[in-house]
Design an enzyme around this catalytic site. Structure first.
Site, PDB file in Angstrom:
ATOM      1  CD  GLU A  49       0.832  29.455 -57.580  1.00 28.25           C
ATOM      2  OE1 GLU A  49       1.402  29.639 -58.666  1.00 28.25           O
ATOM      3  OE2 GLU A  49      -0.410  29.429 -57.456  1.00 28.25           O
TER       4      GLU A  49
HETATM    5  N1  CAA Z   1       9.412  24.323 -65.745  1.00 36.39           N
HETATM    6  C1  CAA Z   1       9.487  23.262 -66.605  1.00 36.39           C
HETATM    7  N2  CAA Z   1      10.158  22.137 -66.320  1.00 36.39           N
HETATM    8  C2  CAA Z   1      10.767  22.062 -65.133  1.00 36.39           C
HETATM    9  C3  CAA Z   1      10.729  23.115 -64.191  1.00 36.39           C
HETATM   10  C4  CAA Z   1      10.018  24.277 -64.539  1.00 36.39           C
HETATM   11  N3  CAA Z   1       9.921  25.331 -63.719  1.00 36.39           N
HETATM   12  N4  CAA Z   1      11.416  22.751 -63.088  1.00 36.39           N
HETATM   13  C5  CAA Z   1      11.863  21.523 -63.330  1.00 36.39           C
HETATM   14  N5  CAA Z   1      11.467  21.111 -64.553  1.00 36.39           N
HETATM   15  C6  CAA Z   1      11.774  19.827 -65.182  1.00 36.39           C
HETATM   16  C7  CAA Z   1      13.284  19.705 -65.432  1.00 36.39           C
HETATM   17  O1  CAA Z   1      13.662  20.243 -66.697  1.00 36.39           O
HETATM   18  C8  CAA Z   1      13.525  18.224 -65.360  1.00 36.39           C
HETATM   19  O2  CAA Z   1      13.201  17.594 -66.574  1.00 36.39           O
HETATM   20  P1  CAA Z   1      14.353  16.797 -67.444  1.00 36.39           P
HETATM   21  O3  CAA Z   1      14.870  15.719 -66.540  1.00 36.39           O
HETATM   22  O4  CAA Z   1      13.601  16.298 -68.629  1.00 36.39           O
HETATM   23  O5  CAA Z   1      15.377  17.834 -67.770  1.00 36.39           O
HETATM   24  C9  CAA Z   1      12.500  17.757 -64.332  1.00 36.39           C
HETATM   25  O6  CAA Z   1      11.471  18.746 -64.295  1.00 36.39           O
HETATM   26  C10 CAA Z   1      13.089  17.614 -62.948  1.00 36.39           C
HETATM   27  O7  CAA Z   1      13.757  18.822 -62.668  1.00 36.39           O
HETATM   28  P2  CAA Z   1      14.750  18.979 -61.424  1.00 36.39           P
HETATM   29  O8  CAA Z   1      15.732  17.864 -61.414  1.00 36.39           O
HETATM   30  O9  CAA Z   1      15.265  20.379 -61.459  1.00 36.39           O
HETATM   31  O10 CAA Z   1      13.739  18.771 -60.221  1.00 36.39           O
HETATM   32  P3  CAA Z   1      13.925  18.967 -58.691  1.00 36.39           P
HETATM   33  O11 CAA Z   1      13.337  17.789 -58.006  1.00 36.39           O
HETATM   34  O12 CAA Z   1      15.350  19.322 -58.378  1.00 36.39           O
HETATM   35  O13 CAA Z   1      12.970  20.218 -58.367  1.00 36.39           O
HETATM   36  C11 CAA Z   1      12.334  22.527 -58.143  1.00 36.39           C
HETATM   37  C12 CAA Z   1      13.059  21.449 -58.975  1.00 36.39           C
HETATM   38  C13 CAA Z   1      12.481  23.798 -58.959  1.00 36.39           C
HETATM   39  C14 CAA Z   1      12.982  22.702 -56.785  1.00 36.39           C
HETATM   40  C15 CAA Z   1      10.843  22.134 -57.974  1.00 36.39           C
HETATM   41  O14 CAA Z   1      10.700  21.031 -57.128  1.00 36.39           O
HETATM   42  C16 CAA Z   1       9.994  23.263 -57.442  1.00 36.39           C
HETATM   43  O15 CAA Z   1       9.579  24.129 -58.211  1.00 36.39           O
HETATM   44  N6  CAA Z   1       9.711  23.242 -56.121  1.00 36.39           N
HETATM   45  C17 CAA Z   1       8.757  24.196 -55.550  1.00 36.39           C
HETATM   46  C18 CAA Z   1       7.407  23.585 -55.499  1.00 36.39           C
HETATM   47  C19 CAA Z   1       6.328  24.604 -55.497  1.00 36.39           C
HETATM   48  O16 CAA Z   1       6.383  25.632 -56.159  1.00 36.39           O
HETATM   49  N7  CAA Z   1       5.277  24.296 -54.779  1.00 36.39           N
HETATM   50  C20 CAA Z   1       4.129  25.165 -54.755  1.00 36.39           C
HETATM   51  C21 CAA Z   1       2.944  24.405 -54.296  1.00 36.39           C
HETATM   52  S1  CAA Z   1       1.459  24.940 -55.029  1.00 36.39           S
HETATM   53  C22 CAA Z   1       1.014  26.340 -54.260  1.00 36.39           C
HETATM   54  O17 CAA Z   1       1.697  26.931 -53.493  1.00 36.39           O
HETATM   55  C23 CAA Z   1      -0.312  26.807 -54.705  1.00 36.39           C
HETATM   56  C24 CAA Z   1      -1.061  27.543 -53.681  1.00 36.39           C
HETATM   57  O18 CAA Z   1      -1.754  26.998 -52.888  1.00 36.39           O
HETATM   58  C25 CAA Z   1      -1.027  29.033 -53.727  1.00 36.39           C
END
Ligand code: CAA
Length: 380
Positions: free
Chosen positions: A363
């Site tokens: 996550e």
């Molecule tokens: N909450 C709300 N909106 C968000 C957000 C958040 N946490 N993170 C990004 N956004 C929105 C941004 O505001 C943006 O929107 P706008 O263009 O309208 O402003 C859009 O999403 C894109 O944002 P970014 O340009 O920041 O996106 P990015 O490609 O650079 O990625 C990141 C951001 C934080 C690195 C994201 O990719 C991320 O969280 N990566 C980790 C993925 C993850 O947690 N995977 C877990 C898999 S599920 C799992 O593990 C479950 C399990 O089995 C236990």
């Protein structure tokens, strides 16, 4: 901020604690030894109303607040981080996306089954080439006359193989980066969806982590969750809240490590007295206890904000970052306090040590939590 639980929150805490200590604890040895998915525990959690704690009663949930849900994960994870993650994924990212982004027809169709425990939920975002860089996912969802055809592979899917529904993220447009990502509710048994390799993990034995293959997998238009292009935001919104759940799971592991270590330090005698009398040990316990309290405050602060409907993205990431680090450190120290015994499977701290590490990875890794927190601070 409130520092006390309501009567209802205390009631669920006691109920979950009793259930965990009696029924879940009895199931742990088999989960560990056989890496066996605890189906009977999941069934019991359905009967006790734990599979839909924060889901409204009109959808057969328990209709309780988010804090009660976090309390549930916290108490369960003190006994079994495996059961903690199964419930966390089922609720935070397997059910909530439908509650918050589904249309009424989808809610009526899926929520009562998920919230009552008849169905188990899962979340399929990660791909072999897209983990932390989630918006770079490659799985395609090409439009057809009736709906979409899904093609691609998903990786590290918790509850995979046992889940009845998957929230699946795929690209409806090759253009537009994250804006081309859409989400779908895909049911088990849909032709073209097959369960691939099951991972053999360091810890969380008993939980299922698999690869999912989608080959010419046709889904109807009714399976689209939200609108085309909403998928990435749906994933992020639910991961925000999901991260509080992983913080609660981490907290459970850390508290268990502290509790086992405290009891052991008072019982184990060396140099003519309990090792707890040695400052080297009592200072370790003091650090563990202080860090557990700090992690607890962050976790419940984030849960409180979520319950109040406030934007809790920054606090959720802070809680997960801090609590997962605390779990890893507390588990390492617990093994150290138990010494040679702690390195054997005869004592539970060895399991806590293995279970804790994943909390810094899934996550969103700790590095991703730093990115999220940093972005929030700089934006402000
Ligand atoms: N909450 C709300 N909106 C968000 C957000 C958040 N946490 N993170 C990004 N956004 C929105 C941004 O505001 C943006 O929107 P706008 O263009 O309208 O402003 C859009 O999403 C894109 O944002 P970014 O340009 O920041 O996106 P990015 O490609 O650079 O990625 C990141 C951001 C934080 C690195 C994201 O990719 C991320 O969280 N990566 C980790 C993925 C993850 O947690 N995977 C877990 C898999 S599920 C799992 O593990 C479950 C399990 O089995 C236990």
């Amino acid at each position: 901020m409130r520092f006390t639980f309501t009567d209802e929150q205390q009631m669920i805490r006691k109920m979950v604690k009793d259930f965990a200590e009696k029924e879940v604890a009895a199931a742990v040895p088999r989960m560990e030894a056989e890496d066996r998915f605890p189906e009977e525990i999941i069934k019991r959690m359905g009967q006790l109303g734990l599979m839909g704690v924060p889901i409204p009663e009109k959808y057969r949930g328990s209709g309780m607040d988010y804090i009660s849900y976090i309390i549930t994960l916290h108490e369960l994870s003190k006994v079994s981080a495996t059961v903690g993650v199964i419930l966390s994924v089922h609720t935070s990212v397997g059910t909530n996306p439908i509650l918050y982004f589904g249309n009424e027809q989808q809610k009526q169709k899926y929520l009562p089954k998920l919230a009552s425990g008849q169905y188990l939920g899962a979340f399929a975002l990660t791909e072999p080439g897209a983990g932390s860089d989630a918006s770079n996912l490659k799985m395609s969802a090409k439009p057809t006359a009736e709906g979409y055809v899904l093609q691609g592979t998903k990786m590290f899917i918790t509850n995979g193989g046992y889940a009845d529904t998957y929230i699946v993220f795929a690209r409806t447009s090759q253009e537009g980066g994250y804006k081309g990502v859409s989400s779908f509710i895909v049911e088990k048994g849909t032709p073209g969806l097959t369960v691939g390799k099951k991972e053999k993990k360091m810890g969380l034995h008993g939980s299922s982590t698999v690869q999912l293959n989608f080959e010419e997998c046709h889904v109807s238009k009714e399976q689209l969750l939200g609108s085309e292009g909403d998928g990435f935001k749906i994933a992020m919104a639910n991961l925000n809240a999901g991260r509080i759940g992983i913080a609660a799971q981490s907290l459970g592991i850390a508290e268990a490590a502290l509790s086992y270590s405290t009891v052991y330090a008072k019982e184990r005698e060396q140099f003519g007295g309990p090792i707890a009398n040695q400052q080297a040990i009592s200072f370790k316990l003091a650090d563990m206890a202080t860090e557990v309290e700090a992690a607890k405050l962050l976790t419940y602060q984030a849960a409180f904000m979520r319950t109040e409907g406030k934007d809790c993205g920054k606090q959720a990431s802070m809680a997960k970052l801090m609590a997962s680090k605390t779990a890893v450190k507390a588990a390492i120290e617990a093994v150290q306090i138990f010494g040679g015994y702690g390195y054997t499977k005869d004592y539970p701290v060895e399991r806590l040590f293995r279970d804790a590490k994943i909390c810094e990875i899934y996550e969103g890794t700790s590095e991703i939590q730093h990115m999220v927190i940093g972005k929030h601070i700089l934006r402000a």
